[in-house]
Scaffold this active site. Sequence first.
Site, PDB file in Angstrom:
ATOM      1  CD  GLN A 122      -3.109   0.799   0.460  1.00 18.82           C
ATOM      2  OE1 GLN A 122      -3.532  -0.337   0.315  1.00 18.82           O
ATOM      3  NE2 GLN A 122      -3.659   1.829  -0.121  1.00 18.82           N
ATOM      4  CG  PHE A 123       1.750   3.647  -3.648  1.00 20.38           C
ATOM      5  CD1 PHE A 123       1.724   5.024  -3.833  1.00 20.38           C
ATOM      6  CD2 PHE A 123       0.870   2.856  -4.362  1.00 20.38           C
ATOM      7  CE1 PHE A 123       0.819   5.599  -4.721  1.00 20.38           C
ATOM      8  CE2 PHE A 123      -0.025   3.412  -5.246  1.00 20.38           C
ATOM      9  CZ  PHE A 123      -0.060   4.787  -5.429  1.00 20.38           C
ATOM     10  CB  THR A 124      -1.985   5.304  -0.715  1.00 24.35           C
ATOM     11  OG1 THR A 124      -2.583   4.211  -0.030  1.00 24.35           O
ATOM     12  CG2 THR A 124      -2.169   5.149  -2.220  1.00 24.35           C
TER      13      THR A 124
END
Length: 142
Positions: free
Chosen positions: A74-76
């Site tokens: 989950q890069f966010t």
Amino acid sequence: MRAVVQRVSQARVTVDRKVVGAIDEPGLLVLVGVTHDDTPELAAKLAAKLWGLRILDGDKSCSDIGAPLLVISQFTLYADLAKGRRPSWSAAAPGPVAEPLVNAVVQALHDLGARVQTGVFGAEMKVSLVNDGPVTILIDLP
């Protein structure tokens, strides 16, 4: 390295309408974000923390009862909202850096004896879950 951990009674992740990872019993859904200076050692430390985190029913951990984990990249989690309304993703590590480190977390969990399901790195994923409690914890490792 950063993780959002949710105690769930069930969770699943789909890609192109196909289930690619699921847990159908109490366990943990873990969203993992990677930043530029994260290391394999930090990935192992996160895995150990997840494996021993005592947030399941009766203050048990996954290691205590063999509960499964669903780990999703989950890069966010490294969104920067300091300027305006559009997030910047500059603090998130690029895919060639992040993917091996997310895989290192998963491998370290396997090495500890965990049952782990995963999403698909970089794919458009749909995540569904039943948050138990609700219990949601943020882990931020330096």
